[in-house]
Scaffold this motif. Sequence first.
Motif, mmCIF file in Angstrom:
data_model
loop_
_atom_site.group_PDB
_atom_site.id
_atom_site.type_symbol
_atom_site.label_atom_id
_atom_site.label_comp_id
_atom_site.label_asym_id
_atom_site.label_seq_id
_atom_site.Cartn_x
_atom_site.Cartn_y
_atom_site.Cartn_z
ATOM 1 N N ALA A 179 0.845 -1.193 0.000
ATOM 2 C CA ALA A 179 0.000 0.000 0.000
ATOM 3 C C ALA A 179 0.879 1.241 0.000
ATOM 4 O O ALA A 179 1.878 1.315 0.716
ATOM 5 C CB ALA A 179 -0.912 -0.005 1.229
ATOM 6 N N ALA A 180 0.525 2.224 -0.821
ATOM 7 C CA ALA A 180 1.402 3.368 -1.072
ATOM 8 C C ALA A 180 0.907 4.630 -0.373
ATOM 9 O O ALA A 180 -0.296 4.820 -0.152
ATOM 10 C CB ALA A 180 1.502 3.623 -2.573
ATOM 11 N N ILE A 181 1.868 5.481 -0.030
ATOM 12 C CA ILE A 181 1.583 6.848 0.403
ATOM 13 C C ILE A 181 2.140 7.783 -0.661
ATOM 14 O O ILE A 181 3.347 7.783 -0.925
ATOM 15 C CB ILE A 181 2.223 7.155 1.775
ATOM 16 N N ASP A 182 1.263 8.542 -1.287
ATOM 17 C CA ASP A 182 1.675 9.522 -2.299
ATOM 18 C C ASP A 182 2.040 10.805 -1.563
ATOM 19 O O ASP A 182 1.172 11.577 -1.167
ATOM 20 C CB ASP A 182 0.542 9.743 -3.294
ATOM 21 N N ILE A 183 3.331 11.053 -1.385
ATOM 22 C CA ILE A 183 3.810 12.147 -0.553
ATOM 23 C C ILE A 183 3.719 13.501 -1.240
ATOM 24 O O ILE A 183 3.908 14.533 -0.595
ATOM 25 C CB ILE A 183 5.278 11.872 -0.120
ATOM 26 N N ASP A 194 -8.499 3.605 -3.669
ATOM 27 C CA ASP A 194 -8.793 2.230 -3.250
ATOM 28 C C ASP A 194 -8.440 1.235 -4.355
ATOM 29 O O ASP A 194 -7.858 0.174 -4.100
ATOM 30 C CB ASP A 194 -10.271 2.089 -2.889
ATOM 31 N N ALA A 195 -8.812 1.575 -5.582
ATOM 32 C CA ALA A 195 -8.595 0.656 -6.694
ATOM 33 C C ALA A 195 -7.123 0.459 -7.012
ATOM 34 O O ALA A 195 -6.739 -0.583 -7.562
ATOM 35 C CB ALA A 195 -9.330 1.163 -7.933
ATOM 36 N N HIS A 196 -6.299 1.442 -6.646
ATOM 37 C CA HIS A 196 -4.886 1.387 -7.024
ATOM 38 C C HIS A 196 -3.949 1.350 -5.823
ATOM 39 O O HIS A 196 -2.762 1.668 -5.948
ATOM 40 C CB HIS A 196 -4.559 2.556 -7.954
ATOM 41 N N GLY A 197 -4.463 0.946 -4.688
ATOM 42 C CA GLY A 197 -3.601 0.633 -3.560
ATOM 43 C C GLY A 197 -2.918 1.815 -2.911
ATOM 44 O O GLY A 197 -1.820 1.663 -2.371
ATOM 45 N N VAL A 198 -3.548 2.980 -2.935
ATOM 46 C CA VAL A 198 -2.983 4.163 -2.287
ATOM 47 C C VAL A 198 -3.711 4.377 -0.966
ATOM 48 O O VAL A 198 -4.908 4.651 -0.953
ATOM 49 C CB VAL A 198 -3.116 5.416 -3.176
ATOM 50 N N GLU A 199 -3.002 4.256 0.138
ATOM 51 C CA GLU A 199 -3.669 4.376 1.436
ATOM 52 C C GLU A 199 -3.796 5.824 1.888
ATOM 53 O O GLU A 199 -4.762 6.180 2.561
ATOM 54 C CB GLU A 199 -2.948 3.556 2.498
ATOM 55 N N THR A 200 -2.831 6.674 1.518
ATOM 56 C CA THR A 200 -2.840 8.068 1.951
ATOM 57 C C THR A 200 -2.223 8.930 0.868
ATOM 58 O O THR A 200 -1.273 8.519 0.200
ATOM 59 C CB THR A 200 -2.033 8.251 3.255
ATOM 60 N N LEU A 213 13.335 -2.371 -9.068
ATOM 61 C CA LEU A 213 13.861 -2.377 -7.705
ATOM 62 C C LEU A 213 13.634 -3.734 -7.052
ATOM 63 O O LEU A 213 12.610 -4.385 -7.275
ATOM 64 C CB LEU A 213 13.190 -1.286 -6.871
ATOM 65 N N PRO A 214 14.574 -4.184 -6.217
ATOM 66 C CA PRO A 214 14.397 -5.485 -5.553
ATOM 67 C C PRO A 214 13.230 -5.440 -4.581
ATOM 68 O O PRO A 214 12.929 -4.400 -3.988
ATOM 69 C CB PRO A 214 15.731 -5.696 -4.829
ATOM 70 N N PRO A 215 12.548 -6.559 -4.386
ATOM 71 C CA PRO A 215 11.354 -6.582 -3.527
ATOM 72 C C PRO A 215 11.604 -6.056 -2.114
ATOM 73 O O PRO A 215 10.715 -5.433 -1.530
ATOM 74 C CB PRO A 215 10.969 -8.066 -3.513
ATOM 75 N N GLN A 216 12.798 -6.268 -1.592
ATOM 76 C CA GLN A 216 13.070 -5.845 -0.208
ATOM 77 C C GLN A 216 13.165 -4.332 -0.057
ATOM 78 O O GLN A 216 13.211 -3.823 1.059
ATOM 79 C CB GLN A 216 14.351 -6.497 0.325
ATOM 80 N N ARG A 217 13.181 -3.589 -1.169
ATOM 81 C CA ARG A 217 13.247 -2.120 -1.093
ATOM 82 C C ARG A 217 11.889 -1.458 -1.298
ATOM 83 O O ARG A 217 11.750 -0.250 -1.118
ATOM 84 C CB ARG A 217 14.223 -1.573 -2.138
ATOM 85 N N LEU A 218 10.887 -2.221 -1.668
ATOM 86 C CA LEU A 218 9.627 -1.616 -2.096
ATOM 87 C C LEU A 218 8.788 -1.094 -0.936
ATOM 88 O O LEU A 218 8.185 -0.021 -1.039
ATOM 89 C CB LEU A 218 8.817 -2.629 -2.916
ATOM 90 N N GLU A 219 8.715 -1.811 0.171
ATOM 91 C CA GLU A 219 7.854 -1.369 1.274
ATOM 92 C C GLU A 219 8.312 -0.022 1.801
ATOM 93 O O GLU A 219 7.485 0.866 2.056
ATOM 94 C CB GLU A 219 7.844 -2.410 2.392
ATOM 95 N N ALA A 220 9.625 0.162 1.963
ATOM 96 C CA ALA A 220 10.138 1.438 2.481
ATOM 97 C C ALA A 220 9.843 2.578 1.516
ATOM 98 O O ALA A 220 9.422 3.666 1.930
ATOM 99 C CB ALA A 220 11.646 1.326 2.733
ATOM 100 N N LEU A 221 10.055 2.341 0.227
ATOM 101 C CA LEU A 221 9.831 3.407 -0.752
ATOM 102 C C LEU A 221 8.360 3.769 -0.845
ATOM 103 O O LEU A 221 8.001 4.951 -0.863
ATOM 104 C CB LEU A 221 10.369 2.980 -2.118
ATOM 105 N N TYR A 222 7.508 2.750 -0.891
ATOM 106 C CA TYR A 222 6.084 3.027 -1.077
ATOM 107 C C TYR A 222 5.434 3.653 0.163
ATOM 108 O O TYR A 222 4.566 4.515 0.032
ATOM 109 C CB TYR A 222 5.344 1.747 -1.430
ATOM 110 N N ARG A 223 5.822 3.214 1.359
ATOM 111 C CA ARG A 223 5.083 3.708 2.514
ATOM 112 C C ARG A 223 5.907 3.848 3.792
ATOM 113 O O ARG A 223 5.687 4.766 4.565
ATOM 114 C CB ARG A 223 3.871 2.811 2.798
ATOM 115 N N GLY A 224 6.866 2.966 4.023
ATOM 116 C CA GLY A 224 7.568 2.965 5.302
ATOM 117 C C GLY A 224 8.307 4.261 5.582
ATOM 118 O O GLY A 224 8.207 4.814 6.691
#
Length: 354
Positions: free
Chosen positions: A34-38, A64-70, A334-345
Amino acid sequence: MPDWDGISALRLADWTPRSQLRAAETVVNRPAYAAIDIHNHLGRWLSDGEWMVPDVDDLVAVLDAHGVETIVNLDGMWGDEVTANVERYDRAHPGRFLTFCQLDWAVLAEADGVGQLLESLDDSVSRGARGLKVWKNLGLTVRDADGSLIRPDDARVVTVLQHAGTLGLPVLIHTADPIAFFEPVDAFNERLDELATARDWWFGDRDRHPSFDELLDAHAALVLACAETTFIGAHVGGAAEDLDRVERLLAAADNYTVDIAGRIAELGRQPRRFARLVEGFPDRVLFGTDTYPVSGEQYALHYRFIETDDEGFRYDPGSSIPGQGRWAVSALDLPPQRLEALYRGNARRVLGLD
């Protein structure tokens, strides 16, 4: 037979080649996390007083349809406009929107300008602002009482943005613009199509505007002078064409992060280089789009760019002439282990949502 004489006389504006590359096209409608569009615009200061989003419920459905939480709305401005944005978005849909305020930097030309801006920040926080957006007019057009340009690292600006840090406000700052906007408008300028349609984006007159390097040096000096304030350098720190410069500031300032908003065109012609930056600073790069009005198609394009290994595709698929330069892009993979931080963390940490 071809009309070779006619082809020789073809105007650049009429040349709209179609790529014959037969390459993979991966559709990614939802991000891996889930992504945060900053970095986006939902207010009305950029749209002649009309709300950028006529129907907020429709926007929520797209998110909602495209996985953006905030989504961060950078259009709060100041005073009653902060309240209007917070009520329309943040309070009506808790957790889905966060509004940033802005400041009227022109008041620095007045004797009590710093005091006015400090009061404005305090007032915006009381109205619900969750961060501060500093626009590119600081350094480019805002002038002091004596007519001189006010630099981003002006001591008065430092005082105000140190206060933002005291208030716990992250500062998303847009300094300068693409390097080509500061270069001569001639046959060598790679953004000629864009500048021809947006002539007020050209800042190459050194009698009126600083150079690109002067502005980015001031940007770095400001960040270093406000060590307790968290900064988000908009558009890859304003230097997507010079990632060595971006990395130097990331290395020097633990309080500095960057977003990728509006820079697929630049990053997509150096995807391996940018992937190395993400690998070197995995906790300092944030997802953002700066695409308004918000659309599901743009989110899908960004996810494709970040997650796939597709090559040679259009970053501006809806235009006959690419909006930021006549080239195609390749994805970051990008490798999978970098995606959570970039998208939302990383955004959750910067926004104080953890």
